[in-house]
Design a protein around this motif. Structure first.
Motif, PDB file in Angstrom:
ATOM      1  N   GLY A   1      10.638   4.415   2.136  1.00  0.00           N
ATOM      2  CA  GLY A   1      10.337   4.619   0.716  1.00  0.00           C
ATOM      3  C   GLY A   1      11.362   5.516   0.045  1.00  0.00           C
ATOM      4  O   GLY A   1      11.824   5.241  -1.061  1.00  0.00           O
ATOM      5  N   ARG A   2      11.740   6.577   0.718  1.00  0.00           N
ATOM      6  CA  ARG A   2      12.724   7.516   0.153  1.00  0.00           C
ATOM      7  C   ARG A   2      14.097   6.872   0.049  1.00  0.00           C
ATOM      8  O   ARG A   2      14.794   7.034  -0.959  1.00  0.00           O
ATOM      9  CB  ARG A   2      12.784   8.788   1.019  1.00  0.00           C
ATOM     10  CG  ARG A   2      13.681   9.844   0.462  1.00  0.00           C
ATOM     11  CD  ARG A   2      13.153  10.411  -0.846  1.00  0.00           C
ATOM     12  NE  ARG A   2      14.052  11.451  -1.307  1.00  0.00           N
ATOM     13  CZ  ARG A   2      14.519  11.540  -2.540  1.00  0.00           C
ATOM     14  NH1 ARG A   2      14.132  10.691  -3.467  1.00  0.00           N
ATOM     15  NH2 ARG A   2      15.348  12.497  -2.866  1.00  0.00           N
ATOM     16  N   ILE A   3      14.488   6.132   1.081  1.00  0.00           N
ATOM     17  CA  ILE A   3      15.781   5.437   1.055  1.00  0.00           C
ATOM     18  C   ILE A   3      15.818   4.444  -0.098  1.00  0.00           C
ATOM     19  O   ILE A   3      16.801   4.387  -0.859  1.00  0.00           O
ATOM     20  CB  ILE A   3      16.047   4.733   2.402  1.00  0.00           C
ATOM     21  CG1 ILE A   3      16.342   5.772   3.481  1.00  0.00           C
ATOM     22  CG2 ILE A   3      17.199   3.734   2.285  1.00  0.00           C
ATOM     23  CD1 ILE A   3      16.331   5.223   4.895  1.00  0.00           C
ATOM     24  N   LEU A   4      14.767   3.658  -0.263  1.00  0.00           N
ATOM     25  CA  LEU A   4      14.727   2.671  -1.347  1.00  0.00           C
ATOM     26  C   LEU A   4      14.772   3.352  -2.711  1.00  0.00           C
ATOM     27  O   LEU A   4      15.449   2.882  -3.633  1.00  0.00           O
ATOM     28  CB  LEU A   4      13.481   1.792  -1.231  1.00  0.00           C
ATOM     29  CG  LEU A   4      13.425   0.865  -0.020  1.00  0.00           C
ATOM     30  CD1 LEU A   4      12.084   0.150   0.032  1.00  0.00           C
ATOM     31  CD2 LEU A   4      14.563  -0.123  -0.034  1.00  0.00           C
ATOM     32  N   GLU A   5      14.066   4.478  -2.818  1.00  0.00           N
ATOM     33  CA  GLU A   5      14.082   5.236  -4.075  1.00  0.00           C
ATOM     34  C   GLU A   5      15.496   5.700  -4.402  1.00  0.00           C
ATOM     35  O   GLU A   5      15.968   5.572  -5.540  1.00  0.00           O
ATOM     36  CB  GLU A   5      13.134   6.427  -3.951  1.00  0.00           C
ATOM     37  CG  GLU A   5      13.061   7.308  -5.177  1.00  0.00           C
ATOM     38  CD  GLU A   5      12.187   8.530  -4.940  1.00  0.00           C
ATOM     39  OE1 GLU A   5      12.522   9.593  -5.492  1.00  0.00           O
ATOM     40  OE2 GLU A   5      11.190   8.424  -4.200  1.00  0.00           O
TER      41      GLU A   5
ATOM     42  N   LEU B   1       7.787   4.334   7.405  1.00  0.00           N
ATOM     43  CA  LEU B   1       7.577   3.837   6.042  1.00  0.00           C
ATOM     44  C   LEU B   1       7.860   4.886   4.977  1.00  0.00           C
ATOM     45  O   LEU B   1       8.388   4.556   3.911  1.00  0.00           O
ATOM     46  CB  LEU B   1       6.161   3.274   5.892  1.00  0.00           C
ATOM     47  CG  LEU B   1       5.857   2.044   6.750  1.00  0.00           C
ATOM     48  CD1 LEU B   1       4.438   1.540   6.487  1.00  0.00           C
ATOM     49  CD2 LEU B   1       6.875   0.939   6.518  1.00  0.00           C
ATOM     50  N   ALA B   2       7.558   6.152   5.258  1.00  0.00           N
ATOM     51  CA  ALA B   2       7.871   7.212   4.293  1.00  0.00           C
ATOM     52  C   ALA B   2       9.384   7.335   4.121  1.00  0.00           C
ATOM     53  O   ALA B   2       9.885   7.473   2.995  1.00  0.00           O
ATOM     54  CB  ALA B   2       7.273   8.540   4.741  1.00  0.00           C
ATOM     55  N   GLY B   3      10.104   7.266   5.217  1.00  0.00           N
ATOM     56  CA  GLY B   3      11.564   7.317   5.149  1.00  0.00           C
ATOM     57  C   GLY B   3      12.138   6.122   4.417  1.00  0.00           C
ATOM     58  O   GLY B   3      13.064   6.254   3.613  1.00  0.00           O
TER      59      GLY B   3
ATOM     60  N   GLN C   1       0.827  -1.215   0.000  1.00  0.00           N
ATOM     61  CA  GLN C   1       0.000   0.000   0.000  1.00  0.00           C
ATOM     62  C   GLN C   1       0.860   1.263   0.000  1.00  0.00           C
ATOM     63  O   GLN C   1       0.493   2.270  -0.601  1.00  0.00           O
ATOM     64  CB  GLN C   1      -0.925   0.020   1.216  1.00  0.00           C
ATOM     65  CG  GLN C   1      -2.061  -0.961   1.145  1.00  0.00           C
ATOM     66  CD  GLN C   1      -2.837  -1.038   2.456  1.00  0.00           C
ATOM     67  OE1 GLN C   1      -2.486  -0.404   3.451  1.00  0.00           O
ATOM     68  NE2 GLN C   1      -3.889  -1.835   2.461  1.00  0.00           N
ATOM     69  N   HIS C   2       2.002   1.186   0.651  1.00  0.00           N
ATOM     70  CA  HIS C   2       2.910   2.337   0.721  1.00  0.00           C
ATOM     71  C   HIS C   2       3.877   2.382  -0.460  1.00  0.00           C
ATOM     72  O   HIS C   2       4.755   3.245  -0.511  1.00  0.00           O
ATOM     73  CB  HIS C   2       3.691   2.331   2.039  1.00  0.00           C
ATOM     74  CG  HIS C   2       2.873   2.796   3.198  1.00  0.00           C
ATOM     75  ND1 HIS C   2       2.832   4.109   3.603  1.00  0.00           N
ATOM     76  CD2 HIS C   2       2.027   2.129   4.025  1.00  0.00           C
ATOM     77  CE1 HIS C   2       2.015   4.233   4.627  1.00  0.00           C
ATOM     78  NE2 HIS C   2       1.511   3.040   4.906  1.00  0.00           N
ATOM     79  N   GLY C   3       3.741   1.458  -1.392  1.00  0.00           N
ATOM     80  CA  GLY C   3       4.567   1.463  -2.593  1.00  0.00           C
ATOM     81  C   GLY C   3       5.989   0.984  -2.377  1.00  0.00           C
ATOM     82  O   GLY C   3       6.849   1.221  -3.213  1.00  0.00           O
ATOM     83  N   LEU C   4       6.248   0.315  -1.262  1.00  0.00           N
ATOM     84  CA  LEU C   4       7.596  -0.155  -0.973  1.00  0.00           C
ATOM     85  C   LEU C   4       7.932  -1.425  -1.735  1.00  0.00           C
ATOM     86  O   LEU C   4       9.098  -1.703  -2.004  1.00  0.00           O
ATOM     87  CB  LEU C   4       7.764  -0.411   0.532  1.00  0.00           C
ATOM     88  CG  LEU C   4       7.494   0.782   1.444  1.00  0.00           C
ATOM     89  CD1 LEU C   4       7.648   0.372   2.897  1.00  0.00           C
ATOM     90  CD2 LEU C   4       8.407   1.945   1.099  1.00  0.00           C
ATOM     91  N   ILE C   5       6.920  -2.191  -2.066  1.00  0.00           N
ATOM     92  CA  ILE C   5       7.103  -3.459  -2.787  1.00  0.00           C
ATOM     93  C   ILE C   5       5.931  -3.604  -3.747  1.00  0.00           C
ATOM     94  O   ILE C   5       4.813  -3.202  -3.433  1.00  0.00           O
ATOM     95  CB  ILE C   5       7.190  -4.657  -1.809  1.00  0.00           C
ATOM     96  CG1 ILE C   5       7.601  -5.922  -2.504  1.00  0.00           C
ATOM     97  CG2 ILE C   5       5.905  -4.878  -1.057  1.00  0.00           C
ATOM     98  CD1 ILE C   5       9.062  -6.145  -2.502  1.00  0.00           C
ATOM     99  N   THR C   6       6.200  -4.117  -4.920  1.00  0.00           N
ATOM    100  CA  THR C   6       5.143  -4.321  -5.909  1.00  0.00           C
ATOM    101  C   THR C   6       5.252  -5.741  -6.453  1.00  0.00           C
ATOM    102  O   THR C   6       5.977  -5.990  -7.422  1.00  0.00           O
ATOM    103  CB  THR C   6       5.260  -3.311  -7.064  1.00  0.00           C
ATOM    104  OG1 THR C   6       5.314  -1.993  -6.515  1.00  0.00           O
ATOM    105  CG2 THR C   6       4.082  -3.412  -8.018  1.00  0.00           C
TER     106      THR C   6
END
Length: 120
Positions: free
Chosen positions: A79-83, A75-77, A38-43
């Motif tokens: 997401g940014r780290i993974l990006e 989770l927002a952090g 849902q947070h876009g961390l994994i698809t």
């Protein structure tokens, strides 16, 4: 010889693991995997019937998410780290390709300069 060459193990990008298996392998709950999605961390890949399927690459990403979460990063952090990590990986691949092209061009120029009658 690699194990995946004869079908003993799936390739790292091959989505074969159901959500319950992926959750167990990652050491998290099924609902946690859904939250990460849902947070876009994994698809995960979806089967024709809509079932989530995870690959070895997805499991590696999940391990990274779990590690970052364990360090107290929200989770927002994460997401940014993974990006940023994904961008860095892409840039490194592009840089390696450019270095290979550059080396080939230099060799081509050297070869051309060494030919009889070549102009400086």
């Amino acid at each position: 010889m690699l194990a995946g060459e004869h079908g003993h193990l799936p390739r790292s990008e091959q989505a074969v693991y159901a959500i319950s298996v992926a959750a167990e392998l990652a050491g998290v709950g099924v609902q946690t995997l859904r939250l990460y999605e849902q947070h876009g961390l994994i698809t995960p890949t979806r089967s024709v019937g809509g079932t989530r399927r995870y690959s070895g690459d997805d499991l590696a990403r999940l391990a990274r998410i779990v590690t970052l979460s364990g360090q107290g990063i929200n989770l927002a952090g994460i997401g940014r780290i993974l990006e940023l990590e994904d961008t860095n990986t892409a840039l490194r691949a592009t840089n390696a390709a450019l270095e290979t092209t550059n080396a080939a061009l230099r060799q081509s120029n050297t070869d051309a300069a060494e030919r009889p009658g070549a102009q400086p």
